[in-house]
Design a protein around this motif. Structure first.
Motif, mmCIF file in Angstrom:
data_model
loop_
_atom_site.group_PDB
_atom_site.id
_atom_site.type_symbol
_atom_site.label_atom_id
_atom_site.label_comp_id
_atom_site.label_asym_id
_atom_site.label_seq_id
_atom_site.Cartn_x
_atom_site.Cartn_y
_atom_site.Cartn_z
ATOM 1 N N ASN B 64 0.862 -1.183 0.000
ATOM 2 C CA ASN B 64 0.000 0.000 0.000
ATOM 3 C C ASN B 64 0.895 1.228 0.000
ATOM 4 O OD1 ASN B 64 -2.569 -1.131 0.043
ATOM 5 N ND2 ASN B 64 -2.523 -1.417 2.257
ATOM 6 N N LEU B 65 0.844 1.990 -1.085
ATOM 7 C CA LEU B 65 1.752 3.111 -1.266
ATOM 8 C C LEU B 65 0.900 4.381 -1.265
ATOM 9 C CD1 LEU B 65 4.772 3.308 -1.806
ATOM 10 C CD2 LEU B 65 4.284 3.053 -4.242
ATOM 11 N N PHE B 66 0.878 5.055 -0.135
ATOM 12 C CA PHE B 66 -0.007 6.214 -0.015
ATOM 13 C C PHE B 66 0.798 7.497 0.059
ATOM 14 C CE2 PHE B 66 -4.523 4.940 0.508
ATOM 15 C CZ PHE B 66 -4.344 3.614 0.168
ATOM 16 N N PHE B 67 0.753 8.243 -1.050
ATOM 17 C CA PHE B 67 1.437 9.531 -1.113
ATOM 18 C C PHE B 67 0.545 10.638 -0.546
ATOM 19 C CE2 PHE B 67 3.438 6.918 -4.298
ATOM 20 C CZ PHE B 67 4.779 7.218 -4.170
ATOM 21 N N LEU B 89 2.414 -4.629 3.067
ATOM 22 C CA LEU B 89 3.363 -3.623 3.532
ATOM 23 C C LEU B 89 2.706 -2.265 3.333
ATOM 24 C CD1 LEU B 89 6.354 -3.236 4.389
ATOM 25 C CD2 LEU B 89 6.917 -3.108 1.965
ATOM 26 N N ASN B 90 2.623 -1.478 4.406
ATOM 27 C CA ASN B 90 2.009 -0.151 4.296
ATOM 28 C C ASN B 90 3.075 0.927 4.308
ATOM 29 O OD1 ASN B 90 -0.819 -0.811 4.384
ATOM 30 N ND2 ASN B 90 -0.455 -1.459 6.489
ATOM 31 N N LEU B 91 3.069 1.748 3.272
ATOM 32 C CA LEU B 91 4.014 2.856 3.228
ATOM 33 C C LEU B 91 3.253 4.156 3.064
ATOM 34 C CD1 LEU B 91 6.789 1.395 0.904
ATOM 35 C CD2 LEU B 91 6.855 1.661 3.376
ATOM 36 N N ASP B 92 3.387 5.032 4.036
ATOM 37 C CA ASP B 92 2.799 6.359 3.909
ATOM 38 C C ASP B 92 3.928 7.318 3.567
ATOM 39 O OD1 ASP B 92 0.085 5.725 4.592
ATOM 40 O OD2 ASP B 92 0.837 5.337 6.612
ATOM 41 N N ILE B 93 3.851 7.868 2.399
ATOM 42 C CA ILE B 93 4.942 8.711 1.930
ATOM 43 C C ILE B 93 4.430 10.134 1.763
ATOM 44 C CG2 ILE B 93 6.571 9.102 0.059
ATOM 45 C CD1 ILE B 93 6.422 6.080 -0.481
ATOM 46 N N LEU B 109 11.137 1.049 -8.152
ATOM 47 C CA LEU B 109 12.159 0.048 -8.465
ATOM 48 C C LEU B 109 12.626 -0.650 -7.194
ATOM 49 C CD1 LEU B 109 14.325 1.832 -11.184
ATOM 50 C CD2 LEU B 109 12.949 -0.244 -11.444
ATOM 51 N N ASN B 110 12.785 0.154 -6.145
ATOM 52 C CA ASN B 110 13.214 -0.418 -4.870
ATOM 53 C C ASN B 110 12.181 -1.379 -4.300
ATOM 54 O OD1 ASN B 110 15.868 0.686 -3.693
ATOM 55 N ND2 ASN B 110 14.953 2.401 -4.754
ATOM 56 N N LEU B 111 10.914 -0.985 -4.424
ATOM 57 C CA LEU B 111 9.860 -1.849 -3.886
ATOM 58 C C LEU B 111 9.701 -3.104 -4.735
ATOM 59 C CD1 LEU B 111 7.386 0.962 -2.932
ATOM 60 C CD2 LEU B 111 8.513 -0.611 -1.354
ATOM 61 N N GLU B 112 9.888 -2.959 -6.040
ATOM 62 C CA GLU B 112 9.818 -4.133 -6.920
ATOM 63 C C GLU B 112 10.909 -5.130 -6.573
ATOM 64 O OE1 GLU B 112 9.657 -3.585 -11.125
ATOM 65 O OE2 GLU B 112 8.182 -1.988 -10.931
ATOM 66 N N ALA B 113 12.057 -4.574 -6.147
ATOM 67 C CA ALA B 113 13.178 -5.448 -5.785
ATOM 68 C C ALA B 113 12.845 -6.310 -4.568
ATOM 69 C CB ALA B 113 14.429 -4.618 -5.524
ATOM 70 N N GLY B 139 3.630 -8.472 -14.760
ATOM 71 C CA GLY B 139 3.275 -9.393 -13.683
ATOM 72 C C GLY B 139 2.902 -8.690 -12.396
ATOM 73 N N VAL B 140 3.223 -7.382 -12.299
ATOM 74 C CA VAL B 140 2.880 -6.614 -11.100
ATOM 75 C C VAL B 140 1.627 -5.780 -11.381
ATOM 76 C CG1 VAL B 140 3.651 -4.836 -9.484
ATOM 77 C CG2 VAL B 140 5.288 -6.513 -10.379
ATOM 78 N N ALA B 141 0.629 -5.902 -10.523
ATOM 79 C CA ALA B 141 -0.645 -5.203 -10.727
ATOM 80 C C ALA B 141 -0.648 -3.863 -9.994
ATOM 81 C CB ALA B 141 -1.795 -6.073 -10.233
ATOM 82 N N ILE B 142 -1.232 -2.855 -10.619
ATOM 83 C CA ILE B 142 -1.368 -1.527 -10.011
ATOM 84 C C ILE B 142 -2.853 -1.256 -9.762
ATOM 85 C CG2 ILE B 142 -0.951 0.950 -10.284
ATOM 86 C CD1 ILE B 142 1.623 -0.729 -10.196
ATOM 87 N N ILE B 143 -3.168 -0.867 -8.533
ATOM 88 C CA ILE B 143 -4.541 -0.528 -8.181
ATOM 89 C C ILE B 143 -4.585 0.943 -7.776
ATOM 90 C CG2 ILE B 143 -6.515 -1.091 -6.699
ATOM 91 C CD1 ILE B 143 -5.651 -3.520 -8.257
ATOM 92 N N ASN B 144 -5.487 1.686 -8.367
ATOM 93 C CA ASN B 144 -5.631 3.110 -8.070
ATOM 94 C C ASN B 144 -6.504 3.302 -6.825
ATOM 95 O OD1 ASN B 144 -6.014 5.832 -8.001
ATOM 96 N ND2 ASN B 144 -6.794 6.022 -10.109
ATOM 97 N N ALA B 145 -5.919 3.863 -5.780
ATOM 98 C CA ALA B 145 -6.680 4.169 -4.560
ATOM 99 C C ALA B 145 -6.971 5.664 -4.474
ATOM 100 C CB ALA B 145 -5.894 3.699 -3.334
ATOM 101 N N GLY B 146 -7.018 6.309 -5.649
ATOM 102 C CA GLY B 146 -7.309 7.735 -5.702
ATOM 103 C C GLY B 146 -6.151 8.511 -6.290
ATOM 104 N N ASP B 147 -6.384 9.185 -7.424
ATOM 105 C CA ASP B 147 -5.334 10.034 -7.999
ATOM 106 C C ASP B 147 -5.873 11.437 -8.250
ATOM 107 O OD1 ASP B 147 -6.912 8.987 -10.123
ATOM 108 O OD2 ASP B 147 -5.320 9.377 -11.577
ATOM 109 N N GLY B 148 -5.297 12.407 -7.566
ATOM 110 C CA GLY B 148 -5.634 13.820 -7.756
ATOM 111 C C GLY B 148 -7.130 14.041 -7.790
#
Lengths: 170, 333
Positions: B64-67, B89-93, B109-113, B139-148
C-alpha cells in the motif's frame, strides 16, 4: 457419441449407501452441502430422499482452488451459502464427479473456515479414479474408467441426467 | 503494425479483456463492472464467516503506497489484502518528500526489488498510477486508490455495490450527487460507473463555484438548487467538502453552504420516501449533512465501508488473476 447412465439407479444407490453408512456411524442429524454446480443439484435431490428437514448448503470453491497461479479466478464465482452452523455438525458433502480429488480438498478447506465439523462424509455420483491426492469418497454411485478422450458430465437441474461424451478431435 | 489510439486506456486490460490493473472506470464496459460487483458479493459472504479469509493471494506481497493520507481507504485495502491471505506492507509517503518522475520511479524500483506483486497507490497527481502501470515490471498489478481529482474507482464501485444491494438494479434509477464535485475524484468515477451500468438520470447539485466546467460532458444534469435537484431521486450521494484542496474563495462560509446544500431531514423529504443516503466519508456533520440524516434509517454510510472491503478484495483478486492469465498466455506463445 453420447451415452447415458441411469441416473435414477445411481441416485437410489447413493441414497441406500448413505443411509447404511449414517446408521453404521450413528449419525442421526446430518447437514448436507453440495459443491456447485452439479453437487448442489444432487444435494437438492438427496436431502429430500434422506428426509432432511434442514435446507442444504451450497459451496462455491472458486476462492479455494489450488490453480489460481496457473489459471486465475473463475469469473462466474457465486457466494457460498451455508444456512446452518458447521461447528460440531456431521456434514455430508456431495459432488457429482470425483477425479483428482483437488475439488474436495478445496471444499474441505472452505468448510473448515466456517467452523470445525464433527465429521465429513463424502458422497460422489461418479468416481473416475485418476486420483492425485489421498482423498476417497465414502459412498459412490458408479465407478468408471474413461479413455483419455472421454468426458462425463452431469446435466440438470431438471431433469438430472448424466452424459458420457467423446471429446472433439477423436 | 500501428499502435491503436485506444492503447493508453486499455493498459489496465489483458488482450482478452480481463482486468490486470485497476486505474480508472473509463473504457471498462458494463459486463466487467458487473463481474466486479458479482465477485464482491461472494467476498461479502466470506466476511460473515468465523474465519474471514480465503487463500487466493497466499504468498503474494501487496504494497500500500499512499502519497496522500487516508484512514478508511488504506485500512480497508489492508484488510482486503489480508483477507485474501496476502502479505501487506504499508508505506505512507509524504507528498512533499517525493517529486514526480524520477524519484517515483526509483521508489518503485526499490519496492519491486522486494518482489512485490501488487501496488495499491494513492497520489495527489492525476494520472500517477497510469504512469506507474506503464513502467512497472510485467506481472505486477497496479490498483488506483485515488489520484488527484481524476479517479477513485474502488470507491465508486463500492458505492455501486451499495446501490445494487438496496435498489436491486440500476435501470430507472435517479441518482443525485451533491456538493463539492469540483475537487471530487469520487464523483467523476461515480458518474462514469452509473452511466456504464445504465442509471436513468444522474444529477449533480452544487454551487457553480464547486462544479468543473465540463461537468455536463460527463453525462449528468446540473442543478444549483438542492430541493429541485432532490425531487424524486432514488439515491443521494453527499460529497465531502474538500477544504484542504480549496484555493481562494469558492465558498462564502460553511454555514452558508450548509444552509443551501446541506442535507437535513427537511430537505431529504424532497427525495423519494425510500431514497438511500450515501457519503464516501469522512463526513462533516453540520457542514454537508445533518446528524439525524447521517445516523437515520435512510443512511447506508456504514454499509459502504463494509462493502469497501469486499469490492477491494474483488478488484485485487481479479487484477492478480489477469496478471496470471497474461503471464500464462505469454508463456505459450
Amino acid at each position: 457419441m453420447t451415452a447415458l447412465l441411469n441416473i435414477d439407479q445411481l441416485l437410489d444407490d447413493l441414497e441406500a449407501g448413505l443411509k447404511d453408512l449414517l446408521s453404521a456411524r450413528g449419525i442421526d442429524n446430518p447437514a448436507m452441502i453440495g459443491i456447485r454446480t452439479g453437487g448442489v443439484w444432487l444435494a437438492d435431490n438427496l436431502s429430500k430422499r434422506l428426509g432432511l428437514q434442514e435446507p442444504y448448503g451450497e459451496l462455491d470453491i472458486s476462492f479455494y482452488r489450488d490453480d489460481f497461479s496457473r489459471i486465475g479466478l473463475n469469473p462466474r464465482v457465486k457466494p457460498s451459502h451455508l444456512p446452518f452452523e458447521t461447528e460440531d455438525r456431521d456434514i455430508i458433502l456431495i459432488d457429482d464427479v470425483i477425479m483428482s480429488g483437488r475439488t474436495i480438498r478445496a471444499a474441505m478447506n472452505e468448510i473448515f473456515d466456517y467452523g470445525r465439523p464433527a465429521s465429513v462424509t463424502l458422497a460422489c455420483l461418479v468416481d473416475l479414479g485418476a486420483r492425485e491426492l489421498p482423498i476417497q469418497p465414502d459412498v459412490v454411485g458408479q465407478r468408471l474408467e474413461l479413455a483419455s478422450h472421454q468426458r462425463v458430465k452431469l446435466r440438470g437441474p431438471e431433469p438430472l441426467r448424466i452424459e458420457l461424451r467423446e471429446q472433439e478431435g477423436h | 503494425m500501428t499502435v491503436t489510439e485506444a492503447a493508453p486506456r486499455q493498459i489496465q486490460l489483458t488482450e482478452d479483456g480481463q482486468l490486470k490493473h485497476f486505474l480508472t472506470l473509463d473504457g471498462l464496459g458494463q459486463p466487467l463492472l458487473t463481474e466486479i460487483l458479482d465477485t464482491a458479493e461472494s467476498f461479502i459472504e466470506v466476511g460473515a464467516r468465523s474465519i474471514k479469509k480465503v487463500p487466493l493471494l497466499r504468498g503474494r506481497t501487496v504494497v500500500n503506497l499512499f502519497f496522500e493520507s487516508s484512514t478508511r481507504t488504506r485500512s480497508t485495502f489492508e484488510l482486503a489484502a489480508k483477507r485474501l491471505s496476502a502479505d501487506v506492507l504499508n508505506l505512507d509517503i509524504n507528498t512533499s518528500a517525493t517529486s514526480k518522475g524520477e524519484s517515483l520511479s526509483d521508489t518503485l524500483l526499490n519496492l519491486e526489488a522486494m518482489a512485490s506483486d501488487m501496488f495499491v497507490i494513492r497520489h495527489s497527481q492525476s494520472g500517477a498510477q497510469h504512469f506507474i502501470a506503464a513502467a512497472v515490471t510485467p506481472g505486477v498489478a497496479i490498483i488506483n486508490a485515488g489520484d488527484g481529482r481524476h479517479a477513485h474507482p474502488t470507491q465508486a464501485m463500492l458505492d455501486m455495490l451499495t446501490i445494487r444491494q438496496h435498489k436491486g438494479r440500476f435501470e430507472g434509477l435517479r441518482v443525485a450527487i451533491v456538493g463539492d464535485v469540483l475537487h471530487s475524484r469520487v464523483a467523476r468515477s461515480q458518474i462514469r460507473a452509473l452511466n456504464t451500468l445504465g442509471a436513468e438520470e444522474i444529477r449533480v447539485i452544487a454551487p457553480a463555484t464547486l462544479l468543473p466546467k465540463d461537468v455536463e460532458a460527463l453525462g449528468c444534469k446540473v442543478f444549483y438548487n438542492l430541493q429541485q435537484g432532490l425531487r424524486d431521486v432514488d439515491v443521494i450521494i453527499m460529497l465531502r467538502l474538500q477544504r484542504e484542496r480549496m484555493e481562494g474563495a469558492l465558498l462564502p462560509s460553511e454555514k452558508e453552504f450548509y444552509k443551501l446544500y446541506g442535507l437535513s431531514v427537511e430537505k431529504l423529504a424532497y427525495a423519494k420516501p425510500d431514497a438511500i443516503v450515501m457519503h464516501p466519508g469522512p463526513i462533516n456533520r453540520g457542514v454537508e449533512i445533518e446528524s439525524a440524516v447521517a445516523d437515520g434509517p435512510q443512511s447506508v454510510i456504514l454499509n459502504q465501508v463494509t462493502n469497501g472491503i469486499a469490492v477491494r478484495m474483488a478488484v485485487m483478486s481479479m487484477a492478480m488473476s489477469g496478471q496470471v492469465a497474461e503471464r500464462a498466455a505469454g508463456g505459450q506463445s
